[in-house]
Design an enzyme around this catalytic site. Structure first.
Site, mmCIF file in Angstrom:
data_model
loop_
_atom_site.group_PDB
_atom_site.id
_atom_site.type_symbol
_atom_site.label_atom_id
_atom_site.label_comp_id
_atom_site.label_asym_id
_atom_site.label_seq_id
_atom_site.Cartn_x
_atom_site.Cartn_y
_atom_site.Cartn_z
ATOM 1 N N ARG A 54 3.884 -1.113 4.978
ATOM 2 C CA ARG A 54 3.047 0.045 4.857
ATOM 3 C C ARG A 54 3.272 0.746 6.262
ATOM 4 O O ARG A 54 2.615 0.541 7.245
ATOM 5 C CB ARG A 54 1.687 -0.396 4.657
ATOM 6 N N ASP A 56 3.249 3.640 9.100
ATOM 7 C CA ASP A 56 2.481 4.449 9.469
ATOM 8 C C ASP A 56 2.742 6.027 9.596
ATOM 9 O O ASP A 56 3.697 6.410 9.091
ATOM 10 C CB ASP A 56 2.116 4.544 11.216
ATOM 11 N N ARG A 201 6.835 0.168 17.920
ATOM 12 C CA ARG A 201 6.963 1.318 18.907
ATOM 13 C C ARG A 201 6.363 0.749 20.241
ATOM 14 O O ARG A 201 6.785 1.519 21.338
ATOM 15 C CB ARG A 201 5.799 2.467 18.215
#
Length: 275
Positions: A54, A56, A201
């Protein structure tokens, strides 16, 4: 229309810039909603898809995998061409295949690989503005790669976990992580069994500080051991992140990503030397 339910898997690529992520969110544009709408039009009945990962808001995918159940009888090529005719230009289905009912896009997966792409140059990008993380820093690739090796293996990744992460455990196993230069691009590739929210990230943002010479390579190991998010670097922008590959048991013969050269996926055939 058949009374028997079939399960199909599909391979999807998308530019996540315009979307609030993969997962359905009321009132927001999501990848899942677009895919379900397109497949439902082909099936002439409601279709619900489940994805391997999933992603972002703003994150891209080169090889997302999803599955769905349907009683509609369509040739595999029909699912691909039909769905693509109903999808916006920034989302495409590359392949479809029938799978066993035991197959699950998320839970059958053995691992996931992400690539994070950084553009190091003096001027901001125009064409690539939503597809890379731009920095004026030189970014020393060797130092970034050396620092990243401390993250390989099973560790508590609390230091790289978003505050809003809802995972019940912070243990993750990183199979490999590499950082290499591709012309003006710096590409970080990471493979793991699964990830915490914003983990990739946050790692990228931390390694960029090492690459810029702001911190030594040993700093990353210290951050990992601290288990404290406030000790790590920034959360790098979503624009540079790509879901690159979902790894499944070879016996399933799930198609692999088409290209292994990251700039070919980002900037077409211009070549990194022309960026």
């Amino acid at each position: 229309m058949s009374s028997a339910t079939r399960r199909l898997a599909v391979g999807i690529e998308y530019d996540g810039t315009r979307y609030a992520g993969w997962q359905h969110q009321p009132g927001l544009a999501t990848i899942q909603d677009s895919i379900q709408k397109a497949l439902s039009a082909v099936a002439d009945q409601p279709v619900t898809v489940a994805a391997a990962g999933r992603t972002d808001a703003g994150v891209h995918a080169c090889a997302q995998v999803a599955h769905f159940d349907t009683r509609a009888e369509r040739p595999v090529r029909g699912w691909v061409l039909g769905a693509n005719s109903h999808l916006p230009p920034d989302i495409a289905i590359n392949w479809a295949m029938e799978v066993e009912h035991s197959f699950h896009a998320r839970y059958t997966a053995q691992g996931r690989s992400y690539r994070y792409c950084m553009l190091r140059r003096a001027t901001r990008p125009a064409i690539l503005r939503d597809r890379v993380c731009w920095t004026r820093a030189t970014l020393h690739v060797e130092a970034m790669h050396e620092a990243a090796q401390s993250l390989v293996g099973e560790h508590d990744f609390s230091s790289f976990r978003a505050v809003e992460c809802q995972s019940t455990t912070t243990l993750r196993h990183v199979d490999s992580i590499t950082v290499r230069g591709e012309g003006p691009l710096v590409v970080m590739e990471i493979s793991a069994n699964s990830y915490l929210h914003h983990m990739v990230r946050n790692i990228a943002g931390t390694l960029m500080q090492v690459g810029a010479g702001e911190q030594p390579a040993a700093w990353v190991a210290e951050i990992l051991a601290a288990r404290d998010r406030s000790r790590a670097g920034i959360t790098a922008p979503a624009s540079g992140l790509y879901l690159w590959r979902i790894r499944y048991p070879p016996s399933l013969q799930i198609p692999e990503p088409v290209s292994s050269r990251p700039w070919a996926m980002i900037a077409g055939q211009t070549g990194a030397e022309n960026l």
